[in-house]
Design a protein around this motif. Structure first.
Motif, PDB file in Angstrom:
ATOM      1  N   LEU A 260       0.830  -1.206   0.000  1.00 14.24           N
ATOM      2  CA  LEU A 260       0.000   0.000   0.000  1.00 14.24           C
ATOM      3  C   LEU A 260       0.865   1.257   0.000  1.00 14.24           C
ATOM      4  O   LEU A 260       0.548   2.242  -0.683  1.00 14.24           O
ATOM      5  N   ASP A 261       1.930   1.244   0.787  1.00 10.19           N
ATOM      6  CA  ASP A 261       2.829   2.411   0.820  1.00 10.19           C
ATOM      7  C   ASP A 261       3.450   2.657  -0.545  1.00 10.19           C
ATOM      8  O   ASP A 261       3.555   3.806  -1.000  1.00 10.19           O
ATOM      9  N   ARG A 262       3.877   1.571  -1.209  1.00  9.72           N
ATOM     10  CA  ARG A 262       4.461   1.735  -2.555  1.00  9.72           C
ATOM     11  C   ARG A 262       3.439   2.296  -3.531  1.00  9.72           C
ATOM     12  O   ARG A 262       3.745   3.172  -4.336  1.00  9.72           O
ATOM     13  N   ALA A 263       2.191   1.810  -3.414  1.00  9.54           N
ATOM     14  CA  ALA A 263       1.146   2.273  -4.326  1.00  9.54           C
ATOM     15  C   ALA A 263       0.801   3.739  -4.124  1.00  9.54           C
ATOM     16  O   ALA A 263       0.274   4.398  -5.020  1.00  9.54           O
ATOM     17  N   HIS A 264       1.116   4.264  -2.935  1.00 16.62           N
ATOM     18  CA  HIS A 264       0.814   5.669  -2.623  1.00 16.62           C
ATOM     19  C   HIS A 264       2.083   6.519  -2.574  1.00 16.62           C
ATOM     20  O   HIS A 264       2.106   7.559  -1.918  1.00 16.62           O
ATOM     21  N   GLY A 265       3.117   6.074  -3.245  1.00 19.31           N
ATOM     22  CA  GLY A 265       4.333   6.870  -3.309  1.00 19.31           C
ATOM     23  C   GLY A 265       5.118   6.918  -2.021  1.00 19.31           C
ATOM     24  O   GLY A 265       5.801   7.919  -1.759  1.00 19.31           O
ATOM     25  N   GLY A 266       5.017   5.901  -1.222  1.00 21.22           N
ATOM     26  CA  GLY A 266       5.815   5.830   0.006  1.00 21.22           C
ATOM     27  C   GLY A 266       5.044   6.072   1.284  1.00 21.22           C
ATOM     28  O   GLY A 266       5.522   5.758   2.371  1.00 21.22           O
ATOM     29  N   GLN A 267       3.868   6.676   1.202  1.00 15.01           N
ATOM     30  CA  GLN A 267       3.062   6.950   2.404  1.00 15.01           C
ATOM     31  C   GLN A 267       1.592   6.774   2.075  1.00 15.01           C
ATOM     32  O   GLN A 267       1.007   7.606   1.386  1.00 15.01           O
ATOM     33  N   SER A 268       1.004   5.678   2.579  1.00 12.33           N
ATOM     34  CA  SER A 268      -0.375   5.366   2.214  1.00 12.33           C
ATOM     35  C   SER A 268      -1.400   6.000   3.144  1.00 12.33           C
ATOM     36  O   SER A 268      -2.574   6.109   2.809  1.00 12.33           O
ATOM     37  N   ASN A 269      -0.981   6.388   4.339  1.00 18.78           N
ATOM     38  CA  ASN A 269      -1.911   6.901   5.349  1.00 18.78           C
ATOM     39  C   ASN A 269      -2.996   5.869   5.671  1.00 18.78           C
ATOM     40  O   ASN A 269      -4.130   6.218   5.981  1.00 18.78           O
ATOM     41  N   LEU A 270      -2.639   4.587   5.573  1.00 18.04           N
ATOM     42  CA  LEU A 270      -3.525   3.477   5.915  1.00 18.04           C
ATOM     43  C   LEU A 270      -2.870   2.646   7.008  1.00 18.04           C
ATOM     44  O   LEU A 270      -1.649   2.494   7.037  1.00 18.04           O
ATOM     45  N   THR A 271      -3.680   2.130   7.902  1.00 16.39           N
ATOM     46  CA  THR A 271      -3.137   1.317   8.996  1.00 16.39           C
ATOM     47  C   THR A 271      -3.528  -0.135   8.794  1.00 16.39           C
ATOM     48  O   THR A 271      -4.658  -0.440   8.413  1.00 16.39           O
ATOM     49  N   VAL A 272      -2.568  -1.009   9.052  1.00 14.31           N
ATOM     50  CA  VAL A 272      -2.777  -2.449   8.937  1.00 14.31           C
ATOM     51  C   VAL A 272      -2.575  -3.048  10.328  1.00 14.31           C
ATOM     52  O   VAL A 272      -1.505  -2.918  10.917  1.00 14.31           O
ATOM     53  N   SER A 273      -3.603  -3.694  10.847  1.00 14.28           N
ATOM     54  CA  SER A 273      -3.517  -4.254  12.200  1.00 14.28           C
ATOM     55  C   SER A 273      -3.988  -5.693  12.209  1.00 14.28           C
ATOM     56  O   SER A 273      -4.760  -6.116  11.360  1.00 14.28           O
ATOM     57  N   GLN A 274      -3.495  -6.436  13.207  1.00 14.60           N
ATOM     58  CA  GLN A 274      -3.837  -7.845  13.359  1.00 14.60           C
ATOM     59  C   GLN A 274      -4.819  -8.016  14.514  1.00 14.60           C
ATOM     60  O   GLN A 274      -4.936  -7.158  15.386  1.00 14.60           O
ATOM     61  N   GLY A 275      -5.514  -9.150  14.549  1.00 22.10           N
ATOM     62  CA  GLY A 275      -6.486  -9.419  15.596  1.00 22.10           C
ATOM     63  C   GLY A 275      -5.877  -9.388  16.974  1.00 22.10           C
ATOM     64  O   GLY A 275      -6.463  -8.851  17.923  1.00 22.10           O
ATOM     65  N   SER A 276      -4.658  -9.926  17.131  1.00 20.30           N
ATOM     66  CA  SER A 276      -4.009  -9.928  18.443  1.00 20.30           C
ATOM     67  C   SER A 276      -3.679  -8.519  18.897  1.00 20.30           C
ATOM     68  O   SER A 276      -3.753  -8.205  20.091  1.00 20.30           O
ATOM     69  N   GLN A 277      -3.324  -7.639  17.940  1.00 20.55           N
ATOM     70  CA  GLN A 277      -3.057  -6.244  18.298  1.00 20.55           C
ATOM     71  C   GLN A 277      -4.333  -5.545  18.747  1.00 20.55           C
ATOM     72  O   GLN A 277      -4.320  -4.765  19.702  1.00 20.55           O
ATOM     73  N   ASN A 278      -5.445  -5.823  18.068  1.00 18.39           N
ATOM     74  CA  ASN A 278      -6.722  -5.228  18.466  1.00 18.39           C
ATOM     75  C   ASN A 278      -7.116  -5.672  19.860  1.00 18.39           C
ATOM     76  O   ASN A 278      -7.641  -4.885  20.660  1.00 18.39           O
ATOM     77  N   LEU A 279      -6.864  -6.947  20.177  1.00 17.15           N
ATOM     78  CA  LEU A 279      -7.199  -7.467  21.503  1.00 17.15           C
ATOM     79  C   LEU A 279      -6.369  -6.768  22.568  1.00 17.15           C
ATOM     80  O   LEU A 279      -6.895  -6.343  23.605  1.00 17.15           O
ATOM     81  N   THR A 280      -5.068  -6.612  22.315  1.00 22.93           N
ATOM     82  CA  THR A 280      -4.199  -5.942  23.287  1.00 22.93           C
ATOM     83  C   THR A 280      -4.613  -4.498  23.484  1.00 22.93           C
ATOM     84  O   THR A 280      -4.685  -4.005  24.620  1.00 22.93           O
ATOM     85  N   THR A 281      -4.909  -3.803  22.392  1.00 22.16           N
ATOM     86  CA  THR A 281      -5.311  -2.397  22.486  1.00 22.16           C
ATOM     87  C   THR A 281      -6.599  -2.238  23.275  1.00 22.16           C
ATOM     88  O   THR A 281      -6.707  -1.396  24.169  1.00 22.16           O
ATOM     89  N   ASN A 282      -7.599  -3.070  22.946  1.00 24.60           N
ATOM     90  CA  ASN A 282      -8.872  -2.989  23.657  1.00 24.60           C
ATOM     91  C   ASN A 282      -8.718  -3.325  25.125  1.00 24.60           C
ATOM     92  O   ASN A 282      -9.319  -2.684  25.985  1.00 24.60           O
ATOM     93  N   ASN A 283      -7.903  -4.341  25.436  1.00 23.52           N
ATOM     94  CA  ASN A 283      -7.683  -4.703  26.838  1.00 23.52           C
ATOM     95  C   ASN A 283      -7.011  -3.570  27.596  1.00 23.52           C
ATOM     96  O   ASN A 283      -7.339  -3.295  28.755  1.00 23.52           O
ATOM     97  N   ASP A 284      -6.058  -2.902  26.951  1.00 17.74           N
ATOM     98  CA  ASP A 284      -5.373  -1.777  27.603  1.00 17.74           C
ATOM     99  C   ASP A 284      -6.358  -0.643  27.887  1.00 17.74           C
ATOM    100  O   ASP A 284      -6.329  -0.038  28.964  1.00 17.74           O
ATOM    101  N   ILE A 285      -7.235  -0.358  26.917  1.00 20.86           N
ATOM    102  CA  ILE A 285      -8.219   0.721  27.105  1.00 20.86           C
ATOM    103  C   ILE A 285      -9.176   0.380  28.235  1.00 20.86           C
ATOM    104  O   ILE A 285      -9.446   1.201  29.116  1.00 20.86           O
ATOM    105  N   VAL A 286      -9.691  -0.860  28.227  1.00 21.23           N
ATOM    106  CA  VAL A 286     -10.642  -1.271  29.267  1.00 21.23           C
ATOM    107  C   VAL A 286      -9.977  -1.263  30.635  1.00 21.23           C
ATOM    108  O   VAL A 286     -10.568  -0.825  31.627  1.00 21.23           O
ATOM    109  N   SER A 287      -8.726  -1.748  30.706  1.00 21.66           N
ATOM    110  CA  SER A 287      -8.016  -1.767  31.991  1.00 21.66           C
ATOM    111  C   SER A 287      -7.819  -0.353  32.526  1.00 21.66           C
ATOM    112  O   SER A 287      -8.012  -0.108  33.720  1.00 21.66           O
ATOM    113  N   LEU A 288      -7.452   0.570  31.652  1.00 21.31           N
ATOM    114  CA  LEU A 288      -7.245   1.946  32.081  1.00 21.31           C
ATOM    115  C   LEU A 288      -8.543   2.558  32.590  1.00 21.31           C
ATOM    116  O   LEU A 288      -8.580   3.179  33.661  1.00 21.31           O
TER     117      LEU A 288
END
Length: 415
Positions: A260-288
């Motif tokens: 995606l970055d190559r298709a946008h000239g080096g900066q796509s402004n798109l985020t790619v995340s995995q299910g395990s990362q989403n779980l960690t992020t949500n758990n951190d938010i809920v814990s806080l």
């Protein structure tokens, strides 16, 4: 000697209990701070644990190898109307993925399946009139497997036929549009096109704090048709993908980001995340959030402790002559101290027990009237009970010490 000490302890407990009973209203108001504190702490921690498990369960249902591609920032729109449509409408999305991005993701080496999610605005006309409670999504035939979501009736969109005017409905949309659960073969109109219902999803499970809208109210149509109806203007707010092999999720996610970055000239402004990362992020938010709110609730315990201390000071002042008489007939400082400490402990433990009962009742109410599923562990209950006991001991100790150190002669002279 041990029998005498046990009898003395029972006597102190009975005397403390009689004193608390003798001033029921004052005792209740004294315990109220502890009741509120204990109930609040248990309830907040229970809700936090429940939310965490619900989010974890949903992410695990989608599987950890699911890859999510989104614009770097999605912002809810400020317009009126249905909140789900507003969240996922052209006015509500700041930045989206293009059709070229969707194709780039599908072509990336290692990607086994992918499905875009594009919002198509417009009026849906079903057999019961206009359907304004849901929204229309353009997607591909891989979405069902990517979401790990089965169909109750019929089949999903054909991966090899993106020019079909078939549609698949969420169960809520099916009921609202046709007043029945199985409207297979029925039709509705959208953008002047007639769509035939070919499938109905089973109910989608939802979790609190979930950023994905409620698919139970969604209408799914082929992605190519969605773009044709809008002259390629339907914003794609998300693409879901899975690797060919589950142990290559990280590598495939990185490959998608690079492509995606190559298709946008080096900066796509798109985020790619995995299910395990989403779980960690949500758990951190809920814990806080849980810690912050539980900390506020714990202040109620402090207030309750101060209330106990104030009432014990008043009790010592009111019973000065009683203390003097008891000392005159041989009561020791330790015995006087024990009596007042028992009273403070009864107030705090009583408040703690009532607070636990209140928390359990709140738990039942939350489960009955909301989508939340609190989880109350015995460790949380034990901790709350222990803290309420410590509150009584700590805040009751100073008034009790003052009572124990009273000079019997001065105490007898007091009015």
């Amino acid at each position: 000697m041990k029998f005498w000490q046990a009898s003395l302890t029972r006597g102190h407990f009975k005397a403390g209990l009689d004193t608390v009973r003798g001033a029921k209203l004052r005792s209740f108001w004294t315990m109220l701070g502890v009741i509120i504190g204990v109930a609040s702490v248990i309830t907040i921690i229970g809700i936090g644990q429940g939310v965490r498990q619900q989010i974890s369960g949903q992410i695990h249902h989608l599987s950890k190898d699911l890859i999510t591609i989104q614009p770097a920032a999605l912002h809810p729109g400020s317009g009126g109307g249905n909140k789900d449509v507003s969240l996922l409408s052209a006015d509500g999305i700041r930045g989206s993925l293009s059709s070229q991005d969707v194709a780039t993701i599908a072509r990336t080496k290692g990607v086994g399946a992918s499905a875009p999610l594009a919002v198509v605005t417009g009026t849906v006309r079903g057999e019961t009139g206009n359907y304004n409670q849901g929204f229309v999504l353009g997607t591909s035939g891989d979405l069902s497997s990517l979401l790990n979501q089965s169909l109750a009736y019929g089949s999903f969109l054909d991966p090899d036929d993106q020019d079909s005017t078939s549609a698949v409905l969420g169960p809520g949309a099916a009921e609202a549009m046709f007043n029945e659960d199985v409207p297979l073969g029925r039709s509705f109109s959208f953008h002047g096109q007639t769509f035939i219902v070919r499938g109905i999803f089973n109910n989608f499970n939802s979790a609190p704090l979930n950023q994905v809208t409620d698919f139970n109210k969604a209408i799914f149509i082929p992605y190519q048709i969605a773009q044709q109806l809008t002259n390629n203007a339907a914003p794609t707010y998300e693409v879901l993908a899975k690797p060919q092999s589950g142990d290559q999720t990280g590598q495939v996610a990185s490959a998608i980001q690079r492509a995606l970055d190559r298709a946008h000239g080096g900066q796509s402004n798109l985020t790619v995340s995995q299910g395990s990362q989403n779980l960690t992020t949500n758990n951190d938010i809920v814990s806080l959030l849980t810690k912050l709110i539980a900390g506020v609730a714990a202040i109620s315990l402090l207030v309750g402790g101060l209330g106990i201390m104030n009432v014990m000071w008043v009790s010592v002042a009111e019973r000065t002559r009683e203390i003097g008489i008891r000392k005159a007939v041989g009561a020791s400082n330790q015995q006087i101290l024990s009596q007042f400490m028992v009273e403070a402990t009864i107030l705090s433990l009583g408040g703690g027990i009532i607070g636990i009962i209140v928390a359990l009742l709140i738990d039942v109410a939350v489960r009955l009237f909301t989508d939340l599923q609190p989880v109350i562990h015995w460790q949380t209950v034990a901790l709350a009970a222990g803290v309420s006991f410590l509150v009584g001991v700590l805040f009751g100790s100073m008034p009790a010490l003052k009572a124990a150190r009273r000079d019997p002669i001065d105490a007898l002279r007091a009015e």
